[in-house]
Design an enzyme around this catalytic site. Structure first.
Site, PDB file in Angstrom:
ATOM      1  N   CYS A  43      -0.818   3.501  -5.946  1.00 58.33           N
ATOM      2  CA  CYS A  43       0.498   2.925  -6.231  1.00 58.33           C
ATOM      3  C   CYS A  43       1.340   3.836  -7.120  1.00 58.33           C
ATOM      4  CB  CYS A  43       0.371   1.575  -6.918  1.00 58.33           C
ATOM      5  SG  CYS A  43      -0.849   0.506  -6.189  1.00 58.33           S
ATOM      6  N   ALA A 105     -13.818  -0.411   3.740  1.00 55.11           N
ATOM      7  CA  ALA A 105     -12.654  -0.574   2.847  1.00 55.11           C
ATOM      8  C   ALA A 105     -11.694   0.570   3.124  1.00 55.11           C
ATOM      9  CB  ALA A 105     -13.102  -0.585   1.385  1.00 55.11           C
ATOM     10  N   THR A 264     -18.213  -9.421   7.478  1.00 53.03           N
ATOM     11  CA  THR A 264     -17.588  -9.426   8.795  1.00 53.03           C
ATOM     12  C   THR A 264     -18.463 -10.284   9.718  1.00 53.03           C
ATOM     13  OG1 THR A 264     -18.840  -7.540   9.631  1.00 53.03           O
ATOM     14  CG2 THR A 264     -16.820  -7.047   8.414  1.00 53.03           C
TER      15      THR A 264
HETATM   16  C1  LIG Z   1       3.718   4.087  -2.800  1.00 57.63           C
HETATM   17  C2  LIG Z   1       2.876   2.837  -2.879  1.00 57.63           C
HETATM   18  C3  LIG Z   1       3.181   1.869  -3.819  1.00 57.63           C
HETATM   19  C4  LIG Z   1       2.415   0.716  -3.919  1.00 57.63           C
HETATM   20  N1  LIG Z   1       2.744  -0.193  -4.881  1.00 57.63           N
HETATM   21  C5  LIG Z   1       1.992  -1.302  -5.024  1.00 57.63           C
HETATM   22  C6  LIG Z   1       2.294  -2.255  -6.030  1.00 57.63           C
HETATM   23  O1  LIG Z   1       3.255  -2.129  -6.782  1.00 57.63           O
HETATM   24  N2  LIG Z   1       1.500  -3.338  -6.140  1.00 57.63           N
HETATM   25  C7  LIG Z   1       0.426  -3.534  -5.331  1.00 57.63           C
HETATM   26  O2  LIG Z   1      -0.276  -4.525  -5.487  1.00 57.63           O
HETATM   27  N3  LIG Z   1       0.125  -2.657  -4.363  1.00 57.63           N
HETATM   28  C8  LIG Z   1       0.883  -1.552  -4.174  1.00 57.63           C
HETATM   29  N4  LIG Z   1       0.567  -0.664  -3.183  1.00 57.63           N
HETATM   30  C9  LIG Z   1      -0.531  -1.004  -2.249  1.00 57.63           C
HETATM   31  C10 LIG Z   1      -1.894  -0.571  -2.760  1.00 57.63           C
HETATM   32  O3  LIG Z   1      -1.889   0.804  -2.991  1.00 57.63           O
HETATM   33  C11 LIG Z   1      -2.958  -0.961  -1.755  1.00 57.63           C
HETATM   34  O4  LIG Z   1      -2.971  -2.352  -1.605  1.00 57.63           O
HETATM   35  C12 LIG Z   1      -4.348  -0.500  -2.175  1.00 57.63           C
HETATM   36  O5  LIG Z   1      -4.385   0.891  -2.321  1.00 57.63           O
HETATM   37  C13 LIG Z   1      -5.408  -0.937  -1.177  1.00 57.63           C
HETATM   38  O6  LIG Z   1      -6.644  -0.410  -1.536  1.00 57.63           O
HETATM   39  P1  LIG Z   1      -7.808  -0.211  -0.498  1.00 57.63           P
HETATM   40  O7  LIG Z   1      -8.987   0.226  -1.286  1.00 57.63           O
HETATM   41  O8  LIG Z   1      -7.942  -1.388   0.370  1.00 57.63           O
HETATM   42  O9  LIG Z   1      -7.333   0.954   0.518  1.00 57.63           O
HETATM   43  P2  LIG Z   1      -6.597   2.338   0.326  1.00 57.63           P
HETATM   44  O10 LIG Z   1      -6.093   2.517  -1.034  1.00 57.63           O
HETATM   45  O11 LIG Z   1      -5.658   2.466   1.463  1.00 57.63           O
HETATM   46  O12 LIG Z   1      -7.762   3.400   0.542  1.00 57.63           O
HETATM   47  C14 LIG Z   1      -8.420   3.563   1.765  1.00 57.63           C
HETATM   48  C15 LIG Z   1      -9.558   4.532   1.631  1.00 57.63           C
HETATM   49  O13 LIG Z   1     -10.259   4.599   2.869  1.00 57.63           O
HETATM   50  C16 LIG Z   1     -10.418   5.928   3.288  1.00 57.63           C
HETATM   51  N5  LIG Z   1     -10.462   5.932   4.760  1.00 57.63           N
HETATM   52  C17 LIG Z   1      -9.644   5.277   5.628  1.00 57.63           C
HETATM   53  N6  LIG Z   1     -10.029   5.470   6.898  1.00 57.63           N
HETATM   54  C18 LIG Z   1     -11.143   6.272   6.841  1.00 57.63           C
HETATM   55  C19 LIG Z   1     -12.007   6.822   7.816  1.00 57.63           C
HETATM   56  N7  LIG Z   1     -11.847   6.591   9.114  1.00 57.63           N
HETATM   57  N8  LIG Z   1     -13.032   7.594   7.389  1.00 57.63           N
HETATM   58  C20 LIG Z   1     -13.212   7.835   6.078  1.00 57.63           C
HETATM   59  N9  LIG Z   1     -12.439   7.337   5.121  1.00 57.63           N
HETATM   60  C21 LIG Z   1     -11.406   6.568   5.487  1.00 57.63           C
HETATM   61  C22 LIG Z   1      -9.228   6.652   2.665  1.00 57.63           C
HETATM   62  O14 LIG Z   1      -9.507   8.012   2.522  1.00 57.63           O
HETATM   63  C23 LIG Z   1      -9.126   5.952   1.316  1.00 57.63           C
HETATM   64  O15 LIG Z   1     -10.059   6.506   0.423  1.00 57.63           O
HETATM   65  C24 LIG Z   1       1.320   0.512  -3.053  1.00 57.63           C
HETATM   66  C25 LIG Z   1       1.018   1.472  -2.106  1.00 57.63           C
HETATM   67  C26 LIG Z   1       1.781   2.630  -1.999  1.00 57.63           C
HETATM   68  C27 LIG Z   1       1.424   3.652  -0.968  1.00 57.63           C
END
Ligand SMILES: Cc1cc2nc3c(=O)[nH]c(=O)nc-3n(C[C@H](O)[C@H](O)[C@H](O)COP(=O)(O)OP(=O)(O)OC[C@H]3O[C@@H](n4cnc5c(N)ncnc54)[C@H](O)[C@@H]3O)c2cc1C
Lengths: 421, 149
Positions: A43, A105, A264
């Site tokens: 973020c 994830a 899942t």
């Molecule tokens: C600019 C920006 C601003 C944001 N602002 C906010 C905010 O103000 N408030 C808020 O609540 N949320 C915000 N978010 C959203 C927040 O960042 C996400 O909800 C959060 O990062 C989700 O976390 P996650 O662990 O589910 O996945 P992600 O952070 O998307 O991480 C996914 C991980 O999986 C890995 N991955 C994916 N596919 C594969 C694959 N096939 N093989 C190997 N690795 C893989 C990636 O490398 C990464 O490490 C923002 C996002 C962005 C981009």
């Protein structure tokens, strides 16, 4: 000793790894990411783009985190497919990784609209630190930019670009910004702030084409007008990264479907974060709340359960806080009454002079949604009333008062009060 | 590990704790000078009246703190040894996620400086300023274990 594998090195993946390690010091934990960076604050990449956060401050955990927790980190490794029958992962580089339990994830990726020219160079999503760096590298050659989409990421991108003195226009299909989290009135406060600080908003119009041979020249709108620019950032929402589980027997809808243990449809495979479709407690339906705190919460619960624990996860709710040029805004749950449904009630305090706005949406005397502009201190108190589905009829008339606060709700909370003796 | 408790019956709502808190976090620490400081120091504590009683509200330093989970900048940690949620001002970007989730409404957004303000138990002082300042001894600092009996 078991082999636990986590695909995703971000909010959900790290929270899960920490929870597993807390309960189980022995088993092997492997975290896989297709990015080439240790876990960072996703973020914050717009702040990084704005030049307000340095790269060493964007790391989410200290450098020795993986070593200290005895976690194997595989970076730059993309998983192509999950193979639940053989309990293994197949990677794009053909490597195979076996697991006893798996957490998917994988988060989400920017949605690109089907607009002519969208694949051109200098059209960027803003999701990874790599994206932010690539955009930053173009800025010395850029005077004007267009942002497609007036959601949170679009506006954060616009904020960052304008901080870098780029002349920025945001093209928003709907008649207001942040239509996924604010009503028309609250969005107005944000819009005024943005415009005052030089971010131009083009509301109620959509991009139909990105014009230019090689270099971008302009974005063409459905009104026929064209806006000149050299760079485009797309902020039109995200889609969950589910490709790797398609046709594997793992049930998917929009995201990967999770039960209340974050499992899942295959019991030793769990999911959490932006890719996970769990339950929305205000809407009372399956849904994805693609948010950082939700990803952490789900990751932790999944981790505990993977390590043999038993956390029942009853769901998430939409919530966000934002800050633009000194204006603080919070949105929780259902921020507007669905289609004038008479079973809902709205309490509103609108004070444009003081730039404050408070709105509470109730159904059967239970708070289901909140918007706060400027005076946001009580937001967590409302949030806990929402989570507990507490009947607020006794203090309904004072909910909007500045003096309303935790003391008024303390007797509704299930935990015994220990601070006030 | 110490914790702040409030004997509500004794609290008169005089707000001496608020003033002492603001003063303790001012640059000079002196009432008259503090009022002249460029940025007026703000209390990390707020006394709220409810049902005829007064309740001082401030950060409880929860062990499973929602604010720590919600912090998207990695600027908050719960320090087990200190029994305290620590805030790293250098990492903080002022996104207000912590304010959004605190179930006690105990974090004060300093909008100007984009900094969330919360009780830091008067870090290096021997006793928190609010404890010292309370004329009726309604603010008590106690070991956490003693509370549980
Ligand atoms: C600019 C920006 C601003 C944001 N602002 C906010 C905010 O103000 N408030 C808020 O609540 N949320 C915000 N978010 C959203 C927040 O960042 C996400 O909800 C959060 O990062 C989700 O976390 P996650 O662990 O589910 O996945 P992600 O952070 O998307 O991480 C996914 C991980 O999986 C890995 N991955 C994916 N596919 C594969 C694959 N096939 N093989 C190997 N690795 C893989 C990636 O490398 C990464 O490490 C923002 C996002 C962005 C981009």
């Amino acid at each position: 000793m078991k082999q636990f594998v986590i695909i995703g090195n971000s909010a959900a993946g790290i929270a899960a790894a920490e929870a597993i390690r807390k309960a189980d010091k022995q088993s092997a934990i492997t975290i896989i990411s297709d990015e080439d960076y240790p876990a960072y604050c996703r973020c914050l990449i717009s702040y990084y783009l704005a030049g307000q956060v340095l790269v060493d401050k964007i790391l989410y955990r200290p450098e020795n985190f993986y070593k200290e927790n005895n976690i194997t980190l595989l970076l730059n490794k993309k998983v192509e497919r999950v193979d639940p029958k053989k309990n293994r992962l197949v990677c794009v580089d053909k490597a195979q990784i076996p697991f006893d339990a798996l957490l998917v994830a994988t988060g989400s990726s920017p949605k690109f609209p089907e607009v002519k020219g969208i694949k051109k160079e200098n059209v960027f999503g803003l999701r990874t630190i790599k994206n932010a760096t690539e955009i930053a590298e173009r800025l010395p050659m850029t005077k004007t930019a267009c942002v497609l989409g007036g959601g949170l990421v679009g506006l954060k991108a616009a904020y960052a670009l304008s901080k870098r003195n780029i002349d920025t226009k945001v093209i928003v299909k709907s008649k207001q910004v942040l239509s996924q989290m604010l009503d028309f009135a609250a969005a107005g406060f944000v819009q005024r702030r943005l415009v005052e600080h030089g971010v131009e908003l083009v509301l109620g119009q959509d991009a139909v084409e990105i014009i230019g041979e090689g270099e971008i020249k302009a974005v063409k709108l459905d009104s026929g007008k064209a806006i000149g620019c050299e760079l485009v950032v797309v902020g039109k929402g995200v889609k969950p990264n589910i490709e790797l589980v398609k046709d594997t027997g793992i049930k998917i809808n929009e995201g990967i479907i999770a039960n209340n243990l974050l499992q899942t449809s295959i019991p030793n495979i769990y999911t959490a974060g932006d890719v996970c479709e769990s339950f929305d407690i205000t809407v009372q339906a399956p849904s994805i709340n693609a948010l950082w705190p939700v990803a952490v919460e789900q990751g932790r619960a999944a981790g505990v359960n993977i390590a043999g624990g038993n956390i029942i996860y009853d769901g998430s709710l939409g919530m966000n806080a934002l800050e633009f040029f000194g204006l603080a805004v919070v949105s929780l749950g259902m921020y507007k009454v669905p289609d004038k449904d008479p079973s809902y009630e709205e309490l509103v305090l609108d004070n444009p002079k003081e730039e404050t706005y408070k709105k509470i949406v109730l159904k059967n005397n239970v708070i289901v949604g909140v918007i706060l502009v400027k005076k946001i201190s009580n937001s967590g108190v409302f949030l806990s009333l929402m989570r507990k589905k507490a009947d607020v009829s006794v203090f309904k008339n004072s909910l909007l008062d500045d003096n309303f606060g935790y003391p008024a709700i303390k007797d509704l909370m299930p935990d015994k009060e220990r601070i006030y003796v | 590990m110490k914790q702040l408790l409030y004997e509500v019956k004794k609290c008169l709502g005089c707000r001496s704790c608020e003033v002492a808190c603001a003063l303790a976090h001012s640059l000079s620490g002196d009432l008259y000078k503090a009022l002249d400081e460029e940025k007026l120091s703000m209390p990390r504590k707020k006394v709220l009246a409810c049902g005829g009683k007064n309740y001082p509200v401030s950060c409880r330093h929860c062990e499973d703190a929602l604010c720590v989970d919600a912090c998207m900048a990695g600027a908050l940690v719960f320090d087990k040894q200190k029994g305290q949620v620590l805030h790293d001002a250098e990492r903080c970007v002022g996104c207000w996620m912590c304010v959004m989730v605190c179930p006690y409404g105990a974090i004060r957004p300093d909008i100007k400086d984009k900094m969330p303000l919360r009780c830091d138990k008067c870090k290096d002082k021997d006793e928190p300023a609010c404890v010292k300042a309370c004329p009726t001894r309604a603010v008590i600092e106690q070991e956490k274990a003693e509370v549980k009996k």
